[in-house]
Write a protein that holds these residues in place. Structure first.
Motif, PDB file in Angstrom:
ATOM      1  N   GLN A  93      -5.175   5.786  -0.451  1.00 14.41           N
ATOM      2  CA  GLN A  93      -4.128   4.776  -0.611  1.00 14.41           C
ATOM      3  C   GLN A  93      -4.336   4.016  -1.912  1.00 14.41           C
ATOM      4  O   GLN A  93      -5.468   3.828  -2.365  1.00 14.41           O
ATOM      5  CB  GLN A  93      -4.151   3.789   0.557  1.00 14.41           C
ATOM      6  CG  GLN A  93      -3.800   4.398   1.894  1.00 14.41           C
ATOM      7  CD  GLN A  93      -3.838   3.379   3.010  1.00 14.41           C
ATOM      8  OE1 GLN A  93      -4.451   2.317   2.898  1.00 14.41           O
ATOM      9  NE2 GLN A  93      -3.175   3.691   4.114  1.00 14.41           N
ATOM     10  N   ARG A  94      -3.235   3.580  -2.493  1.00 14.14           N
ATOM     11  CA  ARG A  94      -3.320   2.733  -3.685  1.00 14.14           C
ATOM     12  C   ARG A  94      -2.537   1.457  -3.424  1.00 14.14           C
ATOM     13  O   ARG A  94      -1.613   1.418  -2.602  1.00 14.14           O
ATOM     14  CB  ARG A  94      -2.791   3.444  -4.922  1.00 14.14           C
ATOM     15  CG  ARG A  94      -1.289   3.517  -5.016  1.00 14.14           C
ATOM     16  CD  ARG A  94      -0.842   3.937  -6.419  1.00 14.14           C
ATOM     17  NE  ARG A  94       0.564   3.661  -6.636  1.00 14.14           N
ATOM     18  CZ  ARG A  94       1.539   4.538  -6.468  1.00 14.14           C
ATOM     19  NH1 ARG A  94       1.249   5.766  -6.074  1.00 14.14           N
ATOM     20  NH2 ARG A  94       2.794   4.193  -6.692  1.00 14.14           N
ATOM     21  N   VAL A  95      -2.904   0.422  -4.161  1.00 12.41           N
ATOM     22  CA  VAL A  95      -2.207  -0.857  -4.080  1.00 12.41           C
ATOM     23  C   VAL A  95      -1.348  -1.002  -5.317  1.00 12.41           C
ATOM     24  O   VAL A  95      -1.850  -0.891  -6.441  1.00 12.41           O
ATOM     25  CB  VAL A  95      -3.194  -2.038  -4.002  1.00 12.41           C
ATOM     26  CG1 VAL A  95      -2.437  -3.341  -3.807  1.00 12.41           C
ATOM     27  CG2 VAL A  95      -4.190  -1.840  -2.883  1.00 12.41           C
ATOM     28  N   SER A 127       2.638  -0.048   4.226  1.00 13.81           N
ATOM     29  CA  SER A 127       2.278  -1.405   4.639  1.00 13.81           C
ATOM     30  C   SER A 127       3.487  -2.314   4.492  1.00 13.81           C
ATOM     31  O   SER A 127       4.510  -1.940   3.907  1.00 13.81           O
ATOM     32  CB  SER A 127       1.123  -1.957   3.796  1.00 13.81           C
ATOM     33  OG  SER A 127       1.587  -2.348   2.510  1.00 13.81           O
ATOM     34  N   LEU A 140      -7.587  -5.812   0.506  1.00 15.16           N
ATOM     35  CA  LEU A 140      -6.639  -6.533  -0.337  1.00 15.16           C
ATOM     36  C   LEU A 140      -6.540  -7.956   0.185  1.00 15.16           C
ATOM     37  O   LEU A 140      -6.326  -8.175   1.386  1.00 15.16           O
ATOM     38  CB  LEU A 140      -5.259  -5.862  -0.305  1.00 15.16           C
ATOM     39  CG  LEU A 140      -4.117  -6.631  -0.979  1.00 15.16           C
ATOM     40  CD1 LEU A 140      -4.342  -6.729  -2.488  1.00 15.16           C
ATOM     41  CD2 LEU A 140      -2.773  -5.975  -0.679  1.00 15.16           C
ATOM     42  N   ILE A 154      -7.867  -1.180   2.729  1.00 18.34           N
ATOM     43  CA  ILE A 154      -7.374  -0.095   1.882  1.00 18.34           C
ATOM     44  C   ILE A 154      -8.141   1.175   2.247  1.00 18.34           C
ATOM     45  O   ILE A 154      -9.365   1.235   2.107  1.00 18.34           O
ATOM     46  CB  ILE A 154      -7.566  -0.433   0.384  1.00 18.34           C
ATOM     47  CG1 ILE A 154      -6.858  -1.741   0.050  1.00 18.34           C
ATOM     48  CG2 ILE A 154      -7.044   0.705  -0.485  1.00 18.34           C
ATOM     49  CD1 ILE A 154      -7.165  -2.248  -1.352  1.00 18.34           C
ATOM     50  N   TRP A 192      -6.716   2.002  -7.287  1.00 17.67           N
ATOM     51  CA  TRP A 192      -7.268   2.934  -6.315  1.00 17.67           C
ATOM     52  C   TRP A 192      -8.724   2.556  -6.056  1.00 17.67           C
ATOM     53  O   TRP A 192      -9.460   2.233  -6.987  1.00 17.67           O
ATOM     54  CB  TRP A 192      -7.233   4.373  -6.834  1.00 17.67           C
ATOM     55  CG  TRP A 192      -5.887   4.872  -7.256  1.00 17.67           C
ATOM     56  CD1 TRP A 192      -5.220   4.594  -8.402  1.00 17.67           C
ATOM     57  CD2 TRP A 192      -5.049   5.772  -6.525  1.00 17.67           C
ATOM     58  NE1 TRP A 192      -4.023   5.251  -8.441  1.00 17.67           N
ATOM     59  CE2 TRP A 192      -3.892   5.992  -7.295  1.00 17.67           C
ATOM     60  CE3 TRP A 192      -5.168   6.421  -5.293  1.00 17.67           C
ATOM     61  CZ2 TRP A 192      -2.864   6.826  -6.880  1.00 17.67           C
ATOM     62  CZ3 TRP A 192      -4.140   7.259  -4.878  1.00 17.67           C
ATOM     63  CH2 TRP A 192      -3.007   7.451  -5.660  1.00 17.67           C
ATOM     64  N   LEU A 219       0.841  -1.188   0.000  1.00 13.98           N
ATOM     65  CA  LEU A 219       0.000   0.000   0.000  1.00 13.98           C
ATOM     66  C   LEU A 219       0.883   1.247   0.000  1.00 13.98           C
ATOM     67  O   LEU A 219       1.879   1.315   0.727  1.00 13.98           O
ATOM     68  CB  LEU A 219      -0.898   0.034   1.235  1.00 13.98           C
ATOM     69  CG  LEU A 219      -2.050  -0.968   1.318  1.00 13.98           C
ATOM     70  CD1 LEU A 219      -2.889  -0.681   2.544  1.00 13.98           C
ATOM     71  CD2 LEU A 219      -2.899  -0.948   0.075  1.00 13.98           C
ATOM     72  N   ILE A 245      -8.622  -7.441  -5.086  1.00 11.63           N
ATOM     73  CA  ILE A 245      -9.086  -6.214  -4.444  1.00 11.63           C
ATOM     74  C   ILE A 245     -10.594  -6.190  -4.571  1.00 11.63           C
ATOM     75  O   ILE A 245     -11.138  -6.107  -5.681  1.00 11.63           O
ATOM     76  CB  ILE A 245      -8.454  -4.976  -5.085  1.00 11.63           C
ATOM     77  CG1 ILE A 245      -6.924  -5.057  -4.961  1.00 11.63           C
ATOM     78  CG2 ILE A 245      -8.966  -3.699  -4.438  1.00 11.63           C
ATOM     79  CD1 ILE A 245      -6.186  -4.061  -5.805  1.00 11.63           C
ATOM     80  N   GLU A 260       0.780   5.778  -0.333  1.00  6.71           N
ATOM     81  CA  GLU A 260      -0.022   6.996  -0.320  1.00  6.71           C
ATOM     82  C   GLU A 260       0.887   8.188  -0.561  1.00  6.71           C
ATOM     83  O   GLU A 260       2.105   8.106  -0.410  1.00  6.71           O
ATOM     84  CB  GLU A 260      -0.785   7.148   0.991  1.00  6.71           C
ATOM     85  CG  GLU A 260       0.062   7.284   2.228  1.00  6.71           C
ATOM     86  CD  GLU A 260      -0.783   7.360   3.491  1.00  6.71           C
ATOM     87  OE1 GLU A 260      -0.264   7.842   4.502  1.00  6.71           O
ATOM     88  OE2 GLU A 260      -1.955   6.927   3.467  1.00  6.71           O
TER      89      GLU A 260
END
Length: 306
Positions: free
Chosen positions: A261-263, A142, A247, A257, A236, A130, A153, A132
């Motif tokens: 935040q993005r994965v 993370s 996730l 999430i 996102w 993760l 996701i 941001e």
């Protein structure tokens, strides 16, 4: 291969798997091997204890169970470079395992390992984290998560089915926004798991590639896509006001999430290593048997082959 220190993980709650773990442990101890043994299941994770208590390099992990038990082993052992001998004892489909029949003469198996009469199959894994912040001040927030089959996701709620809105970037370029039940980002190994249930493509497990498959998208134009292994898939979660998006790694919850935040998901820097005992191993035979393709039920004589 040396067999000085070996992990034996058996499927939690399965008496047959446990009994064979005890048989294997006794046989290997009689050969001077140190054994680390324990159950593996949704509420049992022996691997941190195994790795922390090892007094010498671990030569092999014997995993007795089904595909779920094997996936757990791969997530914990791939980064350590420990090869896995997976045997279908108490499992169901068994895509990732050696057959139980080929393992019953276990003393012969130990002889083959000691004499290096086996093959090693390396399987690509995925890693996710993760992040941001904006592009100039990006920060990972993370741990690193690993998966052998897939990263997924999707939202989770105890009382209702939730539609998610996910925006996907590939290598920093926005590709699409998906509205539906979620996204599956899978390895070739995982293409015959959750991905195939969502009508994703089957990808030969000897390849290195990343597949992205929407789960029940609300647009007919949202289709699966196959990417080069060097791609970075960023996702996102949009409009998630109730903080339901999660996730998942190999169907196990990794983390929630949060908004902003993005994965990032990409090929991992480690492979899972599997011991192959079958001399006539065939990927296509595995597909025919496990997926029960029509050829296994309808037989026509092909005289043109002769």
């Amino acid at each position: 291969m040396q067999l000085k220190q070996v992990i034996i993980a058996h499927k939690a709650g399965d008496s047959l798997s446990r009994r064979w773990a005890e048989i294997c442990a006794q046989q290997l101890e009689d050969r001077g091997c140190r054994i680390l043994m324990g159950p593996s299941g949704p509420k049992d994770n022996p691997y941190p204890v195994f790795l922390a208590s090892a007094v010498a390099p671990i030569d092999l992990a014997i995993v007795l169970g089904g595909d779920g038990t094997v996936l757990t082993a791969a997530r914990h052992l791939a980064a350590e470079g420990i090869p896995i001998l997976a045997v279908n004892v108490g499992g169901n489909l068994g895509f990732l395992t050696e057959s139980f029949e080929s393992f019953k003469d276990s003393e012969q198996v130990w002889d083959r390992l000691l004499e290096d009469r086996y093959a090693v199959q390396r399987r690509m894994m995925l890693q996710a984290g993760l992040y941001e912040g904006n592009r100039s001040q990006i920060e990972r927030v993370s741990d690193r998560f690993l998966a052998l089959n897939e990263m997924c996701i999707k939202p989770a709620s105890a009382d209702r089915s939730i539609t998610s809105i996910l925006e996907m970037e590939i290598d920093g370029e926005v590709v699409d926004q998906y509205q539906g039940d979620g996204l599956i980002i899978a390895t070739p190994t995982g293409s015959t798991g959750y991905t195939i249930s969502a009508n994703g493509p089957i990808v030969h497990d000897g390849m290195k590639a990343i597949t992205v498959t929407p789960i029940c998208p609300m647009s007919l134009s949202s289709r699966p896509i196959v990417l080069p292994p060097g791609s970075v898939v960023s996702v996102w979660a949009l409009g998630d006001y109730e903080l339901n998006t999660k996730l998942w790694m190999d169907s196990v919850l990794a983390t929630a999430i949060w908004p902003g935040q993005r994965v990032d998901i990409q090929m991992a820097d480690c492979d899972a290593k599997f011991i192959i005992l079958r001399e006539n191993y065939s990927y296509y035979q595995t597909l025919r048997e496990k997926l029960q393709w029509a050829g296994a039920r309808i037989q026509y004589t092909n005289n043109h082959r002769n």
